[in-house]
Design a protein around this motif. Structure first.
Motif, PDB file in Angstrom:
ATOM      1  N   GLU A   1       0.839  -1.202   0.000  1.00  0.00           N
ATOM      2  CA  GLU A   1       0.000   0.000   0.000  1.00  0.00           C
ATOM      3  C   GLU A   1       0.866   1.241   0.000  1.00  0.00           C
ATOM      4  O   GLU A   1       2.007   1.193   0.463  1.00  0.00           O
ATOM      5  CB  GLU A   1      -0.934  -0.015   1.217  1.00  0.00           C
ATOM      6  CG  GLU A   1      -1.988  -1.110   1.159  1.00  0.00           C
ATOM      7  CD  GLU A   1      -2.974  -0.943   0.005  1.00  0.00           C
ATOM      8  OE1 GLU A   1      -2.997   0.152  -0.608  1.00  0.00           O
ATOM      9  OE2 GLU A   1      -3.691  -1.905  -0.304  1.00  0.00           O
ATOM     10  N   PRO A   2       0.381   2.364  -0.513  1.00  0.00           N
ATOM     11  CA  PRO A   2      -0.966   2.559  -1.070  1.00  0.00           C
ATOM     12  C   PRO A   2      -1.081   2.111  -2.527  1.00  0.00           C
ATOM     13  O   PRO A   2      -2.144   2.283  -3.124  1.00  0.00           O
ATOM     14  CB  PRO A   2      -1.163   4.075  -0.976  1.00  0.00           C
ATOM     15  CG  PRO A   2       0.216   4.615  -1.182  1.00  0.00           C
ATOM     16  CD  PRO A   2       1.162   3.611  -0.568  1.00  0.00           C
TER      17      PRO A   2
ATOM     18  N   ARG B   1      -6.080  -1.211  -7.727  1.00  0.00           N
ATOM     19  CA  ARG B   1      -7.444  -1.740  -7.716  1.00  0.00           C
ATOM     20  C   ARG B   1      -8.441  -0.657  -8.148  1.00  0.00           C
ATOM     21  O   ARG B   1      -9.333  -0.890  -8.954  1.00  0.00           O
ATOM     22  CB  ARG B   1      -7.781  -2.242  -6.309  1.00  0.00           C
ATOM     23  CG  ARG B   1      -9.180  -2.814  -6.161  1.00  0.00           C
ATOM     24  CD  ARG B   1      -9.304  -4.186  -6.804  1.00  0.00           C
ATOM     25  NE  ARG B   1     -10.693  -4.530  -7.112  1.00  0.00           N
ATOM     26  CZ  ARG B   1     -11.052  -5.626  -7.751  1.00  0.00           C
ATOM     27  NH1 ARG B   1     -10.138  -6.485  -8.167  1.00  0.00           N
ATOM     28  NH2 ARG B   1     -12.318  -5.879  -8.001  1.00  0.00           N
ATOM     29  N   GLY B   2      -8.246   0.532  -7.600  1.00  0.00           N
ATOM     30  CA  GLY B   2      -9.157   1.628  -7.930  1.00  0.00           C
ATOM     31  C   GLY B   2      -9.093   2.002  -9.395  1.00  0.00           C
ATOM     32  O   GLY B   2     -10.128   2.226 -10.044  1.00  0.00           O
TER      33      GLY B   2
ATOM     34  N   SER C   1      -4.030  -0.434  -3.474  1.00  0.00           N
ATOM     35  CA  SER C   1      -5.381   0.149  -3.545  1.00  0.00           C
ATOM     36  C   SER C   1      -5.541   1.020  -4.783  1.00  0.00           C
ATOM     37  O   SER C   1      -6.602   1.045  -5.414  1.00  0.00           O
ATOM     38  CB  SER C   1      -5.657   0.992  -2.292  1.00  0.00           C
ATOM     39  OG  SER C   1      -5.661   0.156  -1.169  1.00  0.00           O
ATOM     40  N   ARG C   2      -4.494   1.775  -5.085  1.00  0.00           N
ATOM     41  CA  ARG C   2      -4.582   2.621  -6.288  1.00  0.00           C
ATOM     42  C   ARG C   2      -4.797   1.767  -7.544  1.00  0.00           C
ATOM     43  O   ARG C   2      -5.566   2.115  -8.428  1.00  0.00           O
ATOM     44  CB  ARG C   2      -3.283   3.397  -6.483  1.00  0.00           C
ATOM     45  CG  ARG C   2      -3.047   4.465  -5.450  1.00  0.00           C
ATOM     46  CD  ARG C   2      -1.712   5.136  -5.751  1.00  0.00           C
ATOM     47  NE  ARG C   2      -1.251   5.953  -4.654  1.00  0.00           N
ATOM     48  CZ  ARG C   2      -0.002   6.343  -4.506  1.00  0.00           C
ATOM     49  NH1 ARG C   2       0.917   5.975  -5.395  1.00  0.00           N
ATOM     50  NH2 ARG C   2       0.335   7.093  -3.480  1.00  0.00           N
TER      51      ARG C   2
ATOM     52  N   GLU D   1      -2.635   9.457  -6.798  1.00  0.00           N
ATOM     53  CA  GLU D   1      -3.516   8.279  -6.909  1.00  0.00           C
ATOM     54  C   GLU D   1      -3.361   7.594  -8.254  1.00  0.00           C
ATOM     55  O   GLU D   1      -3.864   6.497  -8.440  1.00  0.00           O
ATOM     56  CB  GLU D   1      -4.997   8.642  -6.663  1.00  0.00           C
ATOM     57  CG  GLU D   1      -5.633   9.491  -7.740  1.00  0.00           C
ATOM     58  CD  GLU D   1      -5.550  10.975  -7.406  1.00  0.00           C
ATOM     59  OE1 GLU D   1      -4.634  11.349  -6.627  1.00  0.00           O
ATOM     60  OE2 GLU D   1      -6.372  11.754  -7.896  1.00  0.00           O
TER      61      GLU D   1
END
Lengths: 477, 477, 477, 477
Positions: free
Chosen positions: C125-126, C132-133, C129-130, C266
């Motif tokens: 992370e992060p 996946r997003g 998550s990025r 992001e």
């Protein structure tokens, strides 16, 4: 035999050897061979073949060697892709045991049995029952089988019935109440000297006038009138050090002469039905080519492994041109493996039997055949001139200069000369001597020639969808 | 010797044989060989080499074999393209006599003499006089010569002076008033067991720290400390029927060990001049590659002829795929011949010696090396499976079934089985057995590897004119 | 998005076209392109890409195009061999619609997403998550994606940080609280002018000093500072009759310049983790090569079909040499197909994702790349000289001599000249013009060069078992 | 003309251009072309051809271009190997001027004249005198000539007289007192739109019933009834920067229709002598293949040079795989050159004319044809993907980002992007676009197909000596 009542029993190697001690008429270099198991040359072929029976005793291999039903897996009718993959794995494993040389005493015979089985519906009775019966005879007896297909052919531009010598193809010369009498000769018959049963199949399509040549049958190898003339090729004695494969492993091929041989009807599977001769010939070859590409895998693996090993002992693994050749060898070997396995995965059912994808089988066989000589060149290139200039094992052990030889010929990474020379001898056996030449000629000719494979590829490819796509692209629809 | 005063005299074959009966230290399979001419294996190599001396007695060949000056033409310094063409023709003719196997006992030695001769100006005195003297010694004595160049090399990624084993390359271990002492070993030394003189040349370029390894000399083969360990490859006895070439023709290679061998100064041609080691190695190889492409011609001719003959006896001369392969074989053979002859025609003078066009020589060698395995495949394809399944000569003569074998294996156009099998045996000897393998490995490795030839090609090509043309086309000038 | 609540919706072709009308900075021949969808050249690439969205409307294709979950199947994470086979089938089907030209606007982007996904555990992370997003953003928006990987590279013998021009590889020039700023340029960026999102991935392994070059991210194509310079290759207007494929189908590649482009955090997936740069580059390429071999299938099918069709209209289908070439073409095409499908069947799970067998993928890619030029030659050979001497469509329609042209150029089986010429034009478009050249260069260079594939093959082959078998054969165990 | 009295005079380029402004009936894309010299596409072919006349003004070339007798060297009957070497050198030089594209307006016509000349003894009078007279007409007028040989052929399995369409081969439909009338069509006629005279030769051997098709003649291109339909291939406008060769150099091929064309007797060279049709066809092709292999040399040189240059600007000259490919390219090019020159050196006299060794000519042509696609692949491999993704010249000059493009695409050794791109554009023109495709198809089909060359090779090889050697080796003599 009813499964569950009397269990199947595989023969032992000794039982196999004993079964070959009969009245078979075998000649080697003009001399009659009274006991093939004891012959200095043919005995090697016998012992190589006995691997088939020894494998069942190997706990690592037993599940592969013995079918769920208890008989040798070779006899299992494949009914799924998985069955084909297992059959292929068995052939590959046996060939690995045979040091890259196929064992063949069940592979080729079951290919013939499968071919006959799938044609049984067209052949009808009484052929269908005879085929079934003979299949059970071989399976239950765990028999070794040879197949004689290639006729001597005479003038290749003429059909059988038009030959100057009417015996250029094996033919029926008499039909009797109890059977038929055949005459002729077949060439290139592998494992016949050490088989129990000999299949005879037609080698090509026939026309109506060739009806007497449309004949298939199976007979014990000691049937009167049958003469097996073994080839002397690869027959010279070899030391195991210099010929680590061929000193102990060989097949024997015969010129197989049928001198008015009587075949009882229950062993006759085709007799005059010329329309089916070509189908039978082709069907057998198709099954047999799948066997072939399966048994080529240990050879190509050995070439890759030997090249990697040679590069290592020579200290050239990092050389760019060596890596280039290694990558080619890997591609060659693994393309063959992928095509073989994918052909099994893409099987289709024919009368209940899973038949490997014949297009892929033929492509695999063609790619193997066209690449083997290049593979030899690549391996020889990586190995070096020692392949043909190596000193002898006796030199390595010599009290005066043996240590010097060992030291002078040592390789990279502390490999001693003796070890490096073993690698050279392996590659020499694989690629520069008679064993390599045997494999090379088999690649080009066995199980159908390169040209036959091309013809098969073009005939089995679904042309119309490809043409339709091209027409659509061309704006012609 | 002043021409016109005492005429040159070529040795007879018997004189040659006698000259080999000395105290040379030769081993075969660990056994000392007291007389190489009488040895069952090495004697074949001796008799093959004796062809050189027998050819002078052949009136059809004499003009080719004997130079205008009266000595063996091999010793004639080429000073024109015509001289090179004649030298090439002589090598080709001798190899034809040797049934596709090079004779080599003067070819390779004169290649070394020519290389030394062209470097004499750089080497200066006393080397130049020694080279001249030794040349006259060999020429006037009509001597047989071997060349030991390839060192055992050890770890190929390290130069000579950095090897773990300091003897991985032949080196000077002592400089004395009367000469030098050398130690080390060479591999792949051809015709050494049956030569009179042995040249030793460096195998690569050297740096200053490798000076002890920059050594070249020539010694009689029976010099103390020299041990020749002959390879057993191709040493098994063969029948002339089944191996029509290799039964009677062979070369012998040795692992050649220099165990503190003393070389008198007059036989030393390089000793410490590391800057010239690479030039000498290269120059020799360049001359020798021209020898090589000349002696490959009978082999490629034999492959073409054998394929044509096989197609004829098999009755397949008109088959389209056979014709395709024949056309390929012809192109392969005749391209090699054209490149060889054109390389001679495009010679340039180097210190008075005509040097064949090295770019073309290397291209010829590369094309030969890269095509031979394909040629084998093509010939095997045309010949058929009988290459490895043929019955024996004893079978053909068998009182019971010999006639049947002969008839069943008869070929097209009334060719009897016996004749067809001789063709198969020839092709088998040429391509599937140890002789074929020997030729294949020689193709890839002898006279420099495939990779060495590629490097030479790129270095000898005049790159700048080609680049200039490309720049002009690209609008960059 | 929770499946079942709000169903996924694929975009229409119009929505896709509208999405490209933004402030992206695209140049074509030095001219700014205000609307790529309306540009005479780039508009062809846009409409070709729109095929992706049109396919969902084709009932025959819908099940392939739309995953069970409702989104485009490209976005489906493969978790089984079957998923891979379906993905491959989708890529093949789309390319068939594209007349042998890959559509690519989702293929390559999902390859990048898969690569990032499998590396997410290492990235942590992060990043995870990025990734996946961003995956969900693309999937839910049914977005078109391009991938810029190949840097301009400068001096290829130097790593990124040692380049004379520090911008030879895209690099981070500033790290800010809200994101990073990057500079540099990428070449060969396909479909960038008509994508919504642009991935940037590293092109090679990095060392610690290259940390600033270890950067991966994704940005909308209209991000400020990003300039897309489209190649004019294949940009000339073409008539559909003479160029039945390339008149209406093209991809556009750009030189992609990052002129101090800001990337919010992001959207940053790698930034300084140099240890993972090589893994990411390789992982992407491995996924992408499976895409590649899938999308090559329609091209090889078209070559086979075109050759069969040409032989038919030329009346040469029975000619032996034509059949030989056809058999070769079939083998070439079907070996590629078998390797592709078998690679899927032999997949392994990596962090939950089914990864095709990388050894087979690379072998497939290599065999394709090394054979395409030969395939062109074979097809051209079968087609004939009319490929480059054909009269024009206007000639066929000419009132005075059009009928004569049609009659004189008629083919076998009553095929009119006009139809025969359409076949010639197809083959000309496929093999002799810029489209054929584009495919040829892609074969050699796209998704990794021939040499890169060889390296991958050797590294992915399990060497030790092969060496162990060779050692066992050599008697070394 | 008597040499020494009125000297020969070569035409100027302007005179040549003027000579093309006549009533010839030429169509391009259905439109009549009133003046080929002014046509936007055909004019390029005209100016390319005019190089022939311009070369005489170049003092460096004059000795090559002008024979000792004062006329264009093309017209000089070769009577020695040296003449052939000079002719080859002239063809090579002209093709170099033509940027790898042959000029052809005298090469092909003199090939036809030589073929007719050598057959004149068999043809007898009045043919022999007519041939001599027409030769002098062309020579003295320094004329440009085209040759129409390949008929449209219809069903290729049928001879001319059995075709459904009797006009599938050009034929005599009327014999009159003053001449003959012919009908039919020829394809692939090069340089016809910009020639002065058009030869018509038979394309194959004929049988008695084909007598009307056994016809050869020559006519001015503006002869009534003759229609030239030019192919649009390579007709799109090209920028010189992106297509440095094909922007300014092209040939034009026509479909050449003979609509009842009258030929006066003095222009008829064969009319009904069907026995000689095949000889004439073959003899022409043999001369023409020597022309062909001569004019291929600049192309293969350009490929080698471009590859060397690309490796240099890419900074990959030292990469092992690049060197491997370069060595292959050099071997390919220099083998062709050696075969070409050696074929001239090995000429034989036929009726006073030196004919190059036809076996070597065909081998050269075959090796060229079979290797060109591989050469393209090698060059593309070395060059890189920029071949099909390059930015435009307009981008390089762009005021905003041109400098960045130039910098980002700079190469090794300080080469600017602009220069590197010129190299890419050259290679793209040579190998990936229509010009490369044109060369590729010419390689395979022009001057006889690959298969025709194989047939010629096998028929011209002296088989019996090779067979005799094989028989001797086999012990069969």
């Amino acid at each position: 035999m009813t499964p569950g009542i009397v269990p199947y029993r595989l023969r032992t190697a000794d039982e196999y050897l004993n079964s070959l001690r009969d009245s078979r008429r075998v000649f080697y270099r003009g001399e009659p061979v009274s006991d093939v198991t004891m012959h200095p040359v043919l005995g090697i072929a016998v012992r190589h073949a006995a691997l088939d029976y020894e494998m069942a005793d190997d706990p690592r291999l037993r599940d592969l060697v013995v079918a769920e039903e208890g008989y040798s897996r070779y006899f299992k009718f494949p009914t799924s892709s998985n069955d084909l993959l297992k059959r292929s794995a068995l052939i590959e494993a046996a060939t690995r045991e045979g040091k890259t040389l196929v064992v063949l005493i069940k592979e080729i015979g079951t290919d013939a049995l499968f071919a006959l089985h799938t044609l049984a519906p067209q052949l009808g009775e009484p052929y269908a029952s005879r085929i079934r019966g003979f299949y059970e005879h071989c399976r239950d007896g765990d028999l070794a089988m040879a197949v004689a297909q290639t006729d001597v052919k005479g003038d290749r531009s003429l059909p059988p019935s038009k030959q100057p010598n009417p015996d250029s193809y094996v033919r029926v010369i008499e039909r009797r109440g109890d059977g038929i009498v055949v005459r002729g000769a077949k060439v290139h018959t592998s494992v016949s000297v050490n088989a129990n049963e000999l299949f005879v199949l037609p080698t090509r399509a026939m026309a109506a006038q060739d009806a007497d040549y449309a004949v298939a049958f199976a007979i014990p190898v000691d049937t009167p009138g049958l003469t097996l003339i073994a080839s002397p090729y690869l027959g010279a004695a070899k030391s195991a050090a210099e010929h680590p494969i061929s000193a102990d492993h060989k097949m024997a091929e015969t010129l197989t002469i049928f001198d008015d041989v009587f075949i009882p009807w229950e062993r006759v599977f085709l007799c005059g039905e010329w329309q089916l001769a070509g189908d039978l010939a082709r069907r057998f070859v198709e099954f047999h080519r799948f066997t072939a590409i399966s048994y080529k895998l240990p050879l190509v693996d050995a070439l890759v492994g030997a090249a990697l090993l040679a590069a290592r002992v020579n200290g050239t693994s990092a050389a760019s041109h060596v890596r280039d050749k290694l990558a080619w060898l890997v591609s060659y070997a693994e393309t063959l493996r992928a095509l073989t396995h994918h052909a099994a995965e893409q099987s289709r059912l024919v009368d209940g039997l899973a038949v490997p994808n014949t297009l892929l089988v033929n492509i695999a066989k063609l790619q193997f055949a066209q690449g083997l000589h290049d593979a030899f060149r690549a391996v020889q290139d990586i190995a070096g001139g020692l392949l043909v200039t190596y000193p002898s094992p006796e030199d390595l052990d010599h009290p005066q200069y043996g240590a010097a030889v060992n030291r002078y010929l040592s390789g990279a990474g502390g490999v001693e000369g003796a070890e490096r020379l073993r690698v050279m001898n392996l590659i020499s056996d694989l690629t520069t001597g008679e064993f390599g030449g045997y494999q090379a000629v088999l690649a080009v000719h066995a199980e159908g020639s390169i040209e036959a494979e091309k013809i098969a590829i073009l005939s089995q490819y679904p042309q119309e969808p490809a043409i339709a796509y091209a027409r659509r692209l061309a704006g012609l629809v």
